[in-house]
Design an enzyme around this catalytic site. Structure first.
Site, short mmCIF file in Angstrom:
data_model
loop_
_atom_site.label_atom_id
_atom_site.label_comp_id
_atom_site.label_asym_id
_atom_site.label_seq_id
_atom_site.Cartn_x
_atom_site.Cartn_y
_atom_site.Cartn_z
N GLU A 193 62.18 -16.48 -31.05
CA GLU A 193 61.02 -16.16 -31.74
C GLU A 193 60.14 -17.00 -30.73
OE1 GLU A 193 59.95 -14.40 -34.15
OE2 GLU A 193 61.76 -13.76 -34.99
N CYS A 237 51.23 -19.60 -32.73
CA CYS A 237 52.11 -18.63 -31.71
C CYS A 237 51.54 -17.54 -31.77
CB CYS A 237 53.45 -18.72 -31.97
SG CYS A 237 53.74 -18.17 -33.39
P1 NAD Z 1 59.72 -26.31 -27.72
O1 NAD Z 1 60.43 -25.34 -26.96
O2 NAD Z 1 59.36 -27.67 -27.04
O3 NAD Z 1 60.52 -26.82 -28.84
C1 NAD Z 1 60.90 -26.23 -30.12
C2 NAD Z 1 62.17 -26.73 -30.47
O4 NAD Z 1 63.19 -26.87 -29.29
C3 NAD Z 1 62.25 -28.12 -30.80
O5 NAD Z 1 62.99 -28.35 -31.90
C4 NAD Z 1 62.88 -29.00 -29.93
O6 NAD Z 1 63.47 -30.19 -30.22
C5 NAD Z 1 63.85 -28.21 -29.07
N1 NAD Z 1 64.22 -28.37 -28.05
C6 NAD Z 1 63.34 -28.96 -26.91
N2 NAD Z 1 63.75 -28.92 -25.78
C7 NAD Z 1 65.08 -28.70 -25.69
C8 NAD Z 1 66.03 -28.37 -25.13
N3 NAD Z 1 66.07 -28.52 -23.65
N4 NAD Z 1 67.30 -27.77 -25.52
C9 NAD Z 1 67.37 -27.49 -26.68
N5 NAD Z 1 66.51 -27.57 -27.66
C10 NAD Z 1 65.22 -27.94 -27.10
O7 NAD Z 1 58.51 -25.63 -28.52
P2 NAD Z 1 57.26 -26.22 -29.12
O8 NAD Z 1 56.33 -26.88 -27.76
O9 NAD Z 1 57.77 -27.01 -30.21
O10 NAD Z 1 56.34 -25.00 -29.48
C11 NAD Z 1 55.37 -24.39 -29.03
C12 NAD Z 1 55.94 -22.88 -28.55
O11 NAD Z 1 56.40 -22.15 -29.82
C13 NAD Z 1 54.88 -22.21 -27.97
O12 NAD Z 1 55.14 -21.49 -26.74
C14 NAD Z 1 54.60 -21.03 -29.21
O13 NAD Z 1 54.08 -19.78 -28.87
C15 NAD Z 1 56.09 -20.82 -29.76
N6 NAD Z 1 55.93 -20.48 -31.09
C16 NAD Z 1 56.57 -19.27 -31.44
C17 NAD Z 1 56.58 -19.03 -32.66
C18 NAD Z 1 57.12 -17.73 -32.97
O14 NAD Z 1 57.22 -17.43 -34.33
N7 NAD Z 1 57.50 -16.73 -32.32
C19 NAD Z 1 56.19 -19.98 -33.92
C20 NAD Z 1 55.68 -21.10 -33.43
C21 NAD Z 1 55.77 -21.52 -32.11
#
Ligand code: NAD
Length: 458
Positions: free
Chosen positions: A212, A246
């Site tokens: 997602e 998002c």
């Molecule tokens: P992110 O990708 O930085 O982090 C999300 C999760 O991934 C966190 O739990 C984090 O600890 C983990 N993570 C971070 N780096 C990682 C790595 N190298 N390996 C494995 N796991 C890792 O995202 P964010 O900044 O928390 O969220 C923002 C993004 O999420 C935006 O792009 C937004 O559009 C998207 N988003 C999508 C939805 C959806 O439903 N499609 C909903 C909310 C947010």
């Protein structure tokens, strides 16, 4: 690390006892989750205020209320969803009967971001429990107050061999788990960049994923739209959670004939919603951290500010901002904004608008404002997007009768309501053949039976 490995082994051991599979078990866990969420209602509110300055009302409408609604719809339908479904049997296999069972997946990993830290972790959890799985929950470390309350809730009600709550830096703990343990499914919500890392790690062990992700979700306003209504719905969808949603309209494409009117109404509406000083307004939140704040403030210099643009790093505040004269090649139009900055760009023809949308193909959401059925059909037929609304923004997410998910760059797979149950279970088809009918025609020697086979198998 050894601790984590043994916790993961314990989940597998527990799953293999089949304890998570009966309907009664799943139902009880969901009821427990519901009761405990209600019990910690005010702690959740305080945590979300501390992390994102969300109001109580917003917290209910966009976080807790959505989880409760998901639990309710699941409890109401679970027994029926779980029932094996009879299906047809083709001529060559008669008089066999055929059924499709729904198998749990096993041990699933759910990874959530910080922007809706409660519902983006718990709505998938509801689906995973409903599906009969054991679960590892990995919340975002960037919403620390909410992370603490969620940890309290989850560890209070679920034993770690059923639902394991793993905190910490995602870049460390997620690879540590995924490299040492084979999950049966990974459900990831977050950025495209990290989504790719997750997908690669999953591919190593052939683990199926739901991704997602984000992207640039457009709002298109045609000349025949009800501008007053369109402005209210776009402004609410955009500035909710300070633009850190998002599915927020990332930018607006407005027909040139109504651009001026649209911008005037937008300025009025922003003042009505958030007053002239949004920094102290109850309805307006804050940016999650300094890193994100700096990125957003840099965008401000790349276009003309129509309204807003005020910011205060101490308070992590950026006012609701509308921008014009935005170059299609600037970061504002090539990166997901994920903040309270709304570029407004005019168009003349539908083709021109479609070309702009297709520069960031496969948006997670798509919002169309028009009163023409023909225009509506043309956009829906020609433009791929995860999900969307006509004459509305964001609210489709809250309708659990609709699958929610992305396409292309915005992800793969979907969830919510029955679609969550489908995501967290596997179709297991079984054909049952009676012994009393066993014609020799089906066995060798096959020579001379071709005509008959051609008649039966078609
Ligand atoms: P992110 O990708 O930085 O982090 C999300 C999760 O991934 C966190 O739990 C984090 O600890 C983990 N993570 C971070 N780096 C990682 C790595 N190298 N390996 C494995 N796991 C890792 O995202 P964010 O900044 O928390 O969220 C923002 C993004 O999420 C935006 O792009 C937004 O559009 C998207 N988003 C999508 C939805 C959806 O439903 N499609 C909903 C909310 C947010």
């Amino acid at each position: 690390m050894n601790d984590l490995n043994s916790s993961l082994a314990a989940l597998k051991f527990f799953y293999n006892t089949h304890a998570t599979k009966p309907f009664a078990f799943r139902k009880n866990q969901l009821q427990l989750l519901k009761q405990t969420l209600l019990k910690y209602d005010s702690e959740i509110e305080q945590a979300l205020f501390s992390d994102l300055k969300k109001s109580r009302e917003e917290t209910y409408a966009t976080e807790t209320g959505l989880v409760l609604a998901e639990i309710n719809v699941t409890l109401k339908n679970l027994r029926q969803w779980m029932e094996p479904k009879s299906t047809g049997t083709n001529l060559v296999n008669l008089p066999s009967t055929s059924k499709i069972y729904r198998d749990p997946l096993g041990i699933v990993l759910i990874i959530a971001p910080w922007n809706y830290p409660v519902q983006l972790l718990l709505i998938p959890l509801v689906g995973a429990i409903a599906g009969g799985n054991c679960v590892v929950l990995k919340p975002s470390e960037f919403a620390p107050a909410t992370d603490r309350v969620l940890q309290k809730i989850i560890t209070e009600i679920f034993p770690p061999e059923f639902v394991l709550y793993v905190q910490g830096d995602g870049a460390e703990v997620v690879p540590a788990m995924m490299k040492n343990f084979r999950f049966d499914h990974v459900f990831y919500t977050g950025s495209i960049a990290v989504g790719k890392i997750i997908y690669q790690m999953a591919a190593e062990k052939l683990v199926p994923v739901t991704l997602e992700l984000g992207g640039k979700s457009p709002a298109i306003v045609h000349a025949d739209a009800d501008i007053t209504v369109a402005v209210k719905r776009i402004a609410f969808g955009k500035f909710l959670n300070t633009g850190q949603t998002c599915i927020a309209p990332d930018y607006v494409l407005v027909h040139i004939d109504v651009k001026e009117k649209f911008i005037e109404k937008l300025k009025e509406t922003i003042t009505k919603f958030y007053s002239t000083d949004a920094s102290s307004n109850y309805n307006y939140g804050k940016i999650i951290n300094e890193k994100r704040f700096d990125v957003l403030v840099r965008y401000l210099d790349t276009a003309k500010i129509v309204t807003g643009g005020d910011h205060d790093k101490e308070k992590l505040f950026i006012s609701p901002t509308v921008l014009e004269n935005v170059s299609l090649d600037s970061p504002l139009m090539t990166e997901e904004i994920f903040g309270p900055l709304l570029p407004v760009i005019s168009f003349n023809t539908i083709e021109e608008a479609m070309n702009i949308v297709q520069r960031n193909a496969g948006p997670l959401a798509f919002y169309l404002f028009t009163t023409s059925k023909k225009t509506e059909e043309e956009w829906i037929e020609k433009i791929p997007f995860g999900g969307g609304c006509v004459n509305n923004a964001d609210w489709h997410f809250t309708n659990h009768y609709l699958p929610f998910g992305g396409v292309g760059n915005s992800g793969m797979g979907s969830y919510h309501g029955k679609y969550s149950f489908d995501t967290f279970t596997r179709l297991k088809p079984v054909m049952k053949t009676p012994n009393w009918f066993d014609p020799s025609i089906k066995y060798p020697p096959l020579k001379g039976k071709l005509k008959l086979f051609k008649w039966i198998i078609k």
